[in-house]
Enzyme design. Structure first.
Site, PDB file in Angstrom:
ATOM      1  CG  ASP A 157     -24.498  73.567  89.177  1.00 37.71           C
ATOM      2  OD1 ASP A 157     -23.845  74.320  88.507  1.00 37.71           O
ATOM      3  OD2 ASP A 157     -25.747  73.140  88.927  1.00 37.71           O
TER       4      ASP A 157
ATOM      5  CE1 TYR B 166     -33.243  75.328  91.767  1.00 38.15           C
ATOM      6  CE2 TYR B 166     -33.828  76.048  93.779  1.00 38.15           C
ATOM      7  CZ  TYR B 166     -34.166  75.416  92.705  1.00 38.15           C
ATOM      8  OH  TYR B 166     -35.471  75.298  92.680  1.00 38.15           O
TER       9      TYR B 166
ATOM     10  CG  HIS C  72     -33.930  76.826  87.419  1.00 41.33           C
ATOM     11  ND1 HIS C  72     -34.502  76.018  86.362  1.00 41.33           N
ATOM     12  CD2 HIS C  72     -33.478  76.078  87.861  1.00 41.33           C
ATOM     13  CE1 HIS C  72     -34.069  74.893  86.707  1.00 41.33           C
ATOM     14  NE2 HIS C  72     -33.402  74.918  87.866  1.00 41.33           N
TER      15      HIS C  72
ATOM     16  NE  ARG D 248     -40.214  73.193  96.724  1.00 37.46           N
ATOM     17  CZ  ARG D 248     -39.361  73.706  95.965  1.00 37.46           C
ATOM     18  NH1 ARG D 248     -38.469  72.982  95.638  1.00 37.46           N
ATOM     19  NH2 ARG D 248     -39.306  75.161  95.639  1.00 37.46           N
TER      20      ARG D 248
ATOM     21  CD  GLU E 287     -30.181  71.806  86.144  1.00 36.39           C
ATOM     22  OE1 GLU E 287     -31.293  71.429  86.902  1.00 36.39           O
ATOM     23  OE2 GLU E 287     -28.917  72.057  86.625  1.00 36.39           O
TER      24      GLU E 287
ATOM     25  CD  GLU F  65     -25.707  75.062  86.043  1.00 31.43           C
ATOM     26  OE1 GLU F  65     -24.644  75.403  86.653  1.00 31.43           O
ATOM     27  OE2 GLU F  65     -26.611  73.977  86.254  1.00 31.43           O
TER      28      GLU F  65
ATOM     29  CG  ASP G 155     -25.646  70.419  86.542  1.00 33.10           C
ATOM     30  OD1 ASP G 155     -25.223  69.303  86.835  1.00 33.10           O
ATOM     31  OD2 ASP G 155     -26.771  70.727  87.483  1.00 33.10           O
TER      32      ASP G 155
ATOM     33  NE  ARG H  12     -34.586  68.593  85.518  1.00 30.49           N
ATOM     34  CZ  ARG H  12     -33.628  69.493  86.004  1.00 30.49           C
ATOM     35  NH1 ARG H  12     -33.328  69.256  87.279  1.00 30.49           N
ATOM     36  NH2 ARG H  12     -33.385  70.494  85.451  1.00 30.49           N
TER      37      ARG H  12
ATOM     38  CD  GLN I 243     -32.855  66.862  90.397  1.00 30.58           C
ATOM     39  OE1 GLN I 243     -33.025  67.039  89.302  1.00 30.58           O
ATOM     40  NE2 GLN I 243     -32.624  68.109  91.179  1.00 30.58           N
TER      41      GLN I 243
ATOM     42  CE  LYS J  82     -29.060  68.451  89.246  1.00 26.77           C
ATOM     43  NZ  LYS J  82     -29.365  69.687  88.200  1.00 26.77           N
TER      44      LYS J  82
ATOM     45  CB  THR K  43     -20.910  68.139  84.610  1.00 29.62           C
ATOM     46  OG1 THR K  43     -21.488  67.838  85.783  1.00 29.62           O
ATOM     47  CG2 THR K  43     -20.968  69.958  84.442  1.00 29.62           C
TER      48      THR K  43
ATOM     49  CB  THR L 154     -30.982  75.982  85.424  1.00 25.34           C
ATOM     50  OG1 THR L 154     -30.646  74.751  85.793  1.00 25.34           O
ATOM     51  CG2 THR L 154     -31.649  76.150  84.028  1.00 25.34           C
TER      52      THR L 154
ATOM     53  CD  GLU M 274     -36.678  76.625  84.177  1.00 24.49           C
ATOM     54  OE1 GLU M 274     -37.115  77.662  84.605  1.00 24.49           O
ATOM     55  OE2 GLU M 274     -35.654  76.112  83.949  1.00 24.49           O
TER      56      GLU M 274
END
Length: 408
Positions: free
Chosen positions: A118, A120, A125, A134, A191, A193, A225, A229, A232, A245, A249, A339, A353
């Site tokens: 997968d 990113y 996103h 972060r 997510e 996708e 996906d 969180r 994660q 994850k 899926t 995503t 988000e």
């Protein structure tokens, strides 16, 4: 962007013809390749036999593996034959008994997933997730615009649309907790996708160039996906996703042939950094992006409309990067786009988000939501421009959350 105004039957006409695998109530143990036509499923193997087609050996199978492994020329020829079968009136009498109502069959995972990776690859996103996760180091990571960032997932937990998703359990720790705790995830997310399904394998040690994308990728599907969180955030230090994850899926039961999306090809967003030669698609003959319009619904209520045309890295670049170190491809390999999100809030493809990690809850008819609750059902749908001013649909992917099997 909402679904097109045309009826659902128009999305799955002869210009589409996605492949799947189905069984019937009278023969529940017999799986067979099917092709969706409007709200019915054509038994492709039986049709080949009835019409004396040479493609019976590829279509009269319990899954898509043999067809996928046959290669691009076979994919093209079989698709042309199927289009003719369902379009020529003289075949109607022979095919009518072989068309099953969609709501009367059981759909299965249409191919054996050999490997799963997968990516990113959406800048919106990545920027949003970075700002949320972060806050002291806002923005993209230094490598992001130089290569398609990705991770290897768990092929054994890829499930077909309609399969319930058990809430995962694991370790989590907030910044203020003195120690980690164990229990069900409290921040279960989705997510939105697009998945790409590999047909033709490649030998180990031989990278797949951008120009060979069509030679190896059989088709596309929608992919969810699922992401825990809270798990994660704690486990992903410093490595990437693992238990957060790998529990599930979800993919559509239908694989749309790559050729069906020719009218949806578009240029990707402008690149702002020079690309290394193996990723540089400047001189490629056809644009690498796809104009797919996704919709995310929670409990039947649309909450977002992510545009796939916003993807910074294309599927061809992802495949080239996945194999540039010499990694081989196998029939049934699956890789996710990452995503899909757009610049507007209503275009964000994850609850992380959409709710800004719970700070801005969604106000749904079933109550406010920050992350998913037990019993919630998530559905992804999508459509794309088709040939001759038509539209075509991608098969939906749906999953319902059930309680964790482990006590908190």
């Amino acid at each position: 962007m909402p679904e097109p105004s045309s009826g659902g039957d128009d999305l799955f006409g002869p210009h589409n013809l996605p492949y799947g695998v189905f069984s019937t109530a009278d023969e529940p143990g017999r799986r067979r390749v099917g092709v969706r036509l409007h709200d019915r499923v054509l038994d492709a193997g039986a049709a080949a036999r009835a019409l004396g087609s040479p493609y019976g050996t590829l279509l009269d199978q319990p899954d898509l593996g043999p067809l996928m492994a046959a290669g691009r020329t076979a994919w093209r020829d079989v698709r042309r034959a199927l289009t003719a079968w369902v379009s020529v009136p003289s075949h109607r009498a022979e095919l009518e008994p072989l068309l099953h109502p969609l709501d009367a069959v059981e759909l299965h995972l249409p191919y054996a997933v050999a490997d799963y990776a997968d990516f990113y690859s959406n800048e919106h996103h990545a920027a949003n997730a970075g700002a949320i996760l972060r806050p002291d180091r806002r923005g993209l990571t230094p490598n992001w615009k130089h290569l398609p960032v990705g991770y290897h997932g768990r092929a054994g937990t890829v499930v077909v649309s309609g399969t319930d998703v058990v809430r995962p359990t694991g370790q989590r720790k907030t910044p203020t907790d003195p120690a980690p705790v164990f229990g069900p995830s409290t921040k279960l997310d989705i997510e939105a996708e697009v998945g790409f399904v590999v047909g033709t394998p490649s030998p180990q040690g031989f990278p797949v160039p951008l120009s060979a994308f069509r030679d190896h990728v059989f088709g596309v599907c929608l992919l969810n996906d699922w992401s825990a969180r809270d798990l994660q955030a704690w486990e992903g230090q410093p490595l990437g996703p693992f238990l957060a994850k790998s529990f599930a899926t979800s993919v559509s039961a239908w694989v749309t042939p790559l050729e069906a999306l020719d009218a949806a090809r578009v240029a990707p967003p402008p690149r702002t950094e020079p690309l290394l030669p193996y990723l540089d698609d400047t001189d490629e003959e056809e644009p690498g992006g796809f104009d797919l319009r996704l919709t995310v619904s929670v409990n039947g209520e649309a909450v977002a409309h992510p545009p796939f045309s916003s993807m910074y890295w294309t599927a061809a670049q992802q495949l080239a990067h996945l194999t540039v170190n010499g990694a081989s491809l196998r029939t049934g390999d699956l890789y996710g786009s990452g995503t899909v999100s757009g610049p507007e809030r209503a275009q964000r493809g994850s609850l992380l988000e959409l709710t800004w990690d719970g700070a801005e809850p969604l106000d749904l008819a079933t109550g406010k939501r920050t992350y998913l609750e037990d019993g919630d059902e998530v559905t992804l749908t999508a459509w794309a421009p088709g040939p001759h001013h038509t539209t075509l649909g991608l098969g939906e992917v749906t999953g319902r959350i059930t309680p964790s099997l482990t006590d908190a």
